[in-house]
Design a protein around this motif. Structure first.
Motif, PDB file in Angstrom:
ATOM      1  N   ILE A  79      25.895 -52.391 -30.275  1.00  0.00           N
ATOM      2  CA  ILE A  79      24.873 -53.374 -30.637  1.00  0.00           C
ATOM      3  C   ILE A  79      25.365 -54.767 -30.228  1.00  0.00           C
ATOM      4  N   GLY A  80      24.566 -55.463 -29.453  1.00  0.00           N
ATOM      5  CA  GLY A  80      24.906 -56.824 -29.056  1.00  0.00           C
ATOM      6  C   GLY A  80      25.820 -56.925 -27.839  1.00  0.00           C
ATOM      7  N   ALA A  81      26.133 -55.807 -27.208  1.00  0.00           N
ATOM      8  CA  ALA A  81      27.060 -55.849 -26.055  1.00  0.00           C
ATOM      9  C   ALA A  81      26.457 -56.602 -24.859  1.00  0.00           C
ATOM     10  N   LYS A 136      23.313 -55.289 -23.297  1.00  0.00           N
ATOM     11  CA  LYS A 136      22.593 -54.294 -22.480  1.00  0.00           C
ATOM     12  C   LYS A 136      21.243 -54.813 -21.988  1.00  0.00           C
ATOM     13  N   THR A 137      20.438 -55.318 -22.941  1.00  0.00           N
ATOM     14  CA  THR A 137      19.080 -55.731 -22.582  1.00  0.00           C
ATOM     15  C   THR A 137      19.112 -56.882 -21.579  1.00  0.00           C
ATOM     16  N   THR A 138      20.003 -57.829 -21.827  1.00  0.00           N
ATOM     17  CA  THR A 138      20.129 -58.988 -20.938  1.00  0.00           C
ATOM     18  C   THR A 138      20.496 -58.516 -19.528  1.00  0.00           C
ATOM     19  N   LEU A 163      13.160 -50.431 -21.781  1.00  0.00           N
ATOM     20  CA  LEU A 163      13.885 -51.020 -22.917  1.00  0.00           C
ATOM     21  C   LEU A 163      13.747 -50.142 -24.159  1.00  0.00           C
ATOM     22  N   GLU A 164      14.489 -50.525 -25.206  1.00  0.00           N
ATOM     23  CA  GLU A 164      14.386 -49.813 -26.486  1.00  0.00           C
ATOM     24  C   GLU A 164      13.184 -50.327 -27.248  1.00  0.00           C
ATOM     25  N   ASP A 165      12.652 -49.474 -28.118  1.00  0.00           N
ATOM     26  CA  ASP A 165      11.567 -49.883 -29.006  1.00  0.00           C
ATOM     27  C   ASP A 165      12.202 -50.454 -30.282  1.00  0.00           C
ATOM     28  N   VAL A 166      12.369 -51.768 -30.321  1.00  0.00           N
ATOM     29  CA  VAL A 166      13.028 -52.380 -31.478  1.00  0.00           C
ATOM     30  C   VAL A 166      12.005 -53.078 -32.379  1.00  0.00           C
ATOM     31  N   ASP A 167      11.178 -53.957 -31.796  1.00  0.00           N
ATOM     32  CA  ASP A 167      10.259 -54.769 -32.612  1.00  0.00           C
ATOM     33  C   ASP A 167       9.219 -53.921 -33.336  1.00  0.00           C
ATOM     34  N   PHE A 197      16.188 -49.407 -42.763  1.00  0.00           N
ATOM     35  CA  PHE A 197      17.475 -48.738 -42.548  1.00  0.00           C
ATOM     36  C   PHE A 197      18.636 -49.686 -42.848  1.00  0.00           C
ATOM     37  N   TYR A 198      18.541 -50.920 -42.382  1.00  0.00           N
ATOM     38  CA  TYR A 198      19.651 -51.848 -42.613  1.00  0.00           C
ATOM     39  C   TYR A 198      19.771 -52.244 -44.091  1.00  0.00           C
ATOM     40  N   HIS A 199      18.674 -52.106 -44.856  1.00  0.00           N
ATOM     41  CA  HIS A 199      18.746 -52.391 -46.293  1.00  0.00           C
ATOM     42  C   HIS A 199      19.301 -51.217 -47.078  1.00  0.00           C
ATOM     43  N   LEU A 254      15.098 -42.735 -39.271  1.00  0.00           N
ATOM     44  CA  LEU A 254      15.349 -43.598 -38.111  1.00  0.00           C
ATOM     45  C   LEU A 254      15.854 -42.787 -36.922  1.00  0.00           C
ATOM     46  N   GLN A 255      16.769 -41.833 -37.205  1.00  0.00           N
ATOM     47  CA  GLN A 255      17.320 -41.050 -36.087  1.00  0.00           C
ATOM     48  C   GLN A 255      16.242 -40.208 -35.407  1.00  0.00           C
ATOM     49  N   VAL A 256      15.356 -39.618 -36.198  1.00  0.00           N
ATOM     50  CA  VAL A 256      14.296 -38.799 -35.595  1.00  0.00           C
ATOM     51  C   VAL A 256      13.356 -39.697 -34.783  1.00  0.00           C
ATOM     52  N   GLY A 271      11.469 -41.196 -29.374  1.00  0.00           N
ATOM     53  CA  GLY A 271      11.144 -42.285 -28.428  1.00  0.00           C
ATOM     54  C   GLY A 271      11.984 -42.177 -27.163  1.00  0.00           C
ATOM     55  N   ARG A 272      13.254 -41.904 -27.380  1.00  0.00           N
ATOM     56  CA  ARG A 272      14.173 -41.842 -26.227  1.00  0.00           C
ATOM     57  C   ARG A 272      13.846 -40.624 -25.368  1.00  0.00           C
ATOM     58  N   PHE A 273      13.477 -39.513 -26.007  1.00  0.00           N
ATOM     59  CA  PHE A 273      13.145 -38.311 -25.236  1.00  0.00           C
ATOM     60  C   PHE A 273      11.897 -38.564 -24.382  1.00  0.00           C
ATOM     61  N   GLU A 310      23.551 -41.657 -26.772  1.00  0.00           N
ATOM     62  CA  GLU A 310      24.139 -42.558 -27.775  1.00  0.00           C
ATOM     63  C   GLU A 310      23.547 -42.312 -29.164  1.00  0.00           C
ATOM     64  N   ASP A 311      22.255 -41.999 -29.208  1.00  0.00           N
ATOM     65  CA  ASP A 311      21.643 -41.731 -30.516  1.00  0.00           C
ATOM     66  C   ASP A 311      22.402 -40.619 -31.233  1.00  0.00           C
ATOM     67  N   ALA A 312      22.641 -39.529 -30.522  1.00  0.00           N
ATOM     68  CA  ALA A 312      23.265 -38.365 -31.168  1.00  0.00           C
ATOM     69  C   ALA A 312      24.780 -38.514 -31.299  1.00  0.00           C
ATOM     70  N   ILE A 320      26.787 -41.138 -30.855  1.00  0.00           N
ATOM     71  CA  ILE A 320      27.367 -42.364 -31.429  1.00  0.00           C
ATOM     72  C   ILE A 320      26.752 -42.639 -32.815  1.00  0.00           C
ATOM     73  N   PHE A 321      25.449 -42.925 -32.839  1.00  0.00           N
ATOM     74  CA  PHE A 321      24.848 -43.414 -34.084  1.00  0.00           C
ATOM     75  C   PHE A 321      24.737 -42.321 -35.153  1.00  0.00           C
ATOM     76  N   ALA A 322      24.102 -41.198 -34.803  1.00  0.00           N
ATOM     77  CA  ALA A 322      23.933 -40.142 -35.810  1.00  0.00           C
ATOM     78  C   ALA A 322      25.292 -39.591 -36.237  1.00  0.00           C
ATOM     79  N   GLU A 334      32.874 -53.303 -40.159  1.00  0.00           N
ATOM     80  CA  GLU A 334      33.299 -51.902 -40.228  1.00  0.00           C
ATOM     81  C   GLU A 334      32.340 -51.001 -39.429  1.00  0.00           C
ATOM     82  N   TYR A 335      31.058 -51.254 -39.584  1.00  0.00           N
ATOM     83  CA  TYR A 335      30.032 -50.450 -38.873  1.00  0.00           C
ATOM     84  C   TYR A 335      30.207 -50.612 -37.361  1.00  0.00           C
ATOM     85  N   LEU A 336      30.368 -51.851 -36.912  1.00  0.00           N
ATOM     86  CA  LEU A 336      30.542 -52.094 -35.468  1.00  0.00           C
ATOM     87  C   LEU A 336      31.833 -51.474 -34.959  1.00  0.00           C
TER      88      LEU A 336
END
Ligand SMILES: Nc1ncnc2c1ncn2[C@@H]1O[C@H](COP(=O)(O)OP(=O)(O)O)[C@@H](O)[C@H]1O
Ligand SMILES: Nc1ncnc2c1ncn2[C@H]1C[C@H](O)[C@@H](COP(=O)(O)O)O1
Length: 207
Positions: free
Chosen positions: A9-11, A13-15, A30-34, A42-44, A53-55, A60-62, A86-88, A90-92, A154-156
């Protein structure tokens, strides 16, 4: 030709995806973020929303990979911002290992991922943007999405560790690792040039 940009996150990529798409005159995916209906929640409360969120991301990615396949058949060049891997992997995986995603939910999710992955074609080049924690924190702050304020160091750090493990075992084709910790391709065109030269060298045997 299909280049996928991967990284924490924040590396950046999008830029970089926009800059490479402009340079090569290719399409950018791009990713569907907005419009993501789960990301803020999820962040709360990660345990409550991790599975949803993972599903959502997985689906979306598929769908994106299938659109990319069609465009490639039509001979178009593509720059993709983040991959289904990365979804599977890294994140999941990180959420599961951190106790934020129950084992039965992770197994359920992972079975779905495995059914889908047989239909996914890897990119011609996977470009991993490696960034140290201070670069990530700085750039997440710079971007200023309010719901990302709760992202912990810690998460990053855990995500970075998953990225390093995953990229070391990546065997789906050509890949490049670029450490962007000291690069500023927003302000410095030479830094962008360094990355473009590496891509041309790997893909087209130039330089
Ligand atoms: N190499 C870089 N040097 C300086 N700033 C950068 C760099 N890459 C991205 N940025 C800035 O950092 C922020 C996050 O970048 P972004 O491309 O959204 O990251 P990602 O898509 O990987 O999450 C943006 O404000 C962007 O302008
Ligand atoms: N699979 C995912 N699980 C959890 N969070 C994810 C996943 N994919 C993307 N994200 C988050 C991370 C960021 O907050 C936004 C956008 O990603 P970015 O790396 O900033 O492009 O979505």
């Amino acid at each position: 030709m299909h280049i996928a940009i991967v990284g924490n996150i924040g590396a950046g990529k999008t830029t970089l995806a926009h800059k490479l798409a402009h340079h090569f005159r290719w399409e950018v995916f791009l990713e569907d973020v907005d419009d993501n209906p789960y990301l803020k929640d999820f962040y709360h409360d990660m345990p409550r929303w991790a599975f949803h969120l993972q599903v959502y991301f997985l689906n979306g990615r598929f769908r994106q990979t299938q659109q990319i396949k069609e465009l490639q058949k039509a001979g178009r060049g593509i720059i993709q911002d983040r991959t289904i891997y990365e979804d599977a992997h890294i994140f999941a995986a990180n959420l599961h290992e951190s106790g934020l995603l129950e084992t039965r939910d992770f197994n359920n999710y992972y079975a779905l991922f495995e059914s889908m992955i047989s239909l996914v074609e890897p990119p011609d080049l996977l470009l991993y943007l490696r960034a140290d924690l201070s670069k990530l924190i700085n750039q997440i702050e710079k971007r200023g999405r309010d719901y990302e304020n709760s992202i912990s160091i810690e998460y990053l750090k855990n995500l970075n560790e998953h990225y390093e493990k995953w990229i070391a075992g990546y065997n789906h084709g050509r890949h490049l690792i670029v450490d962007v910790s000291e690069l500023d391709y927003v302000k410095n065109p030479e830094h962008l040039g360094v990355i473009i030269d590496k891509i041309n060298g790997t893909l087209f045997g130039l330089f």
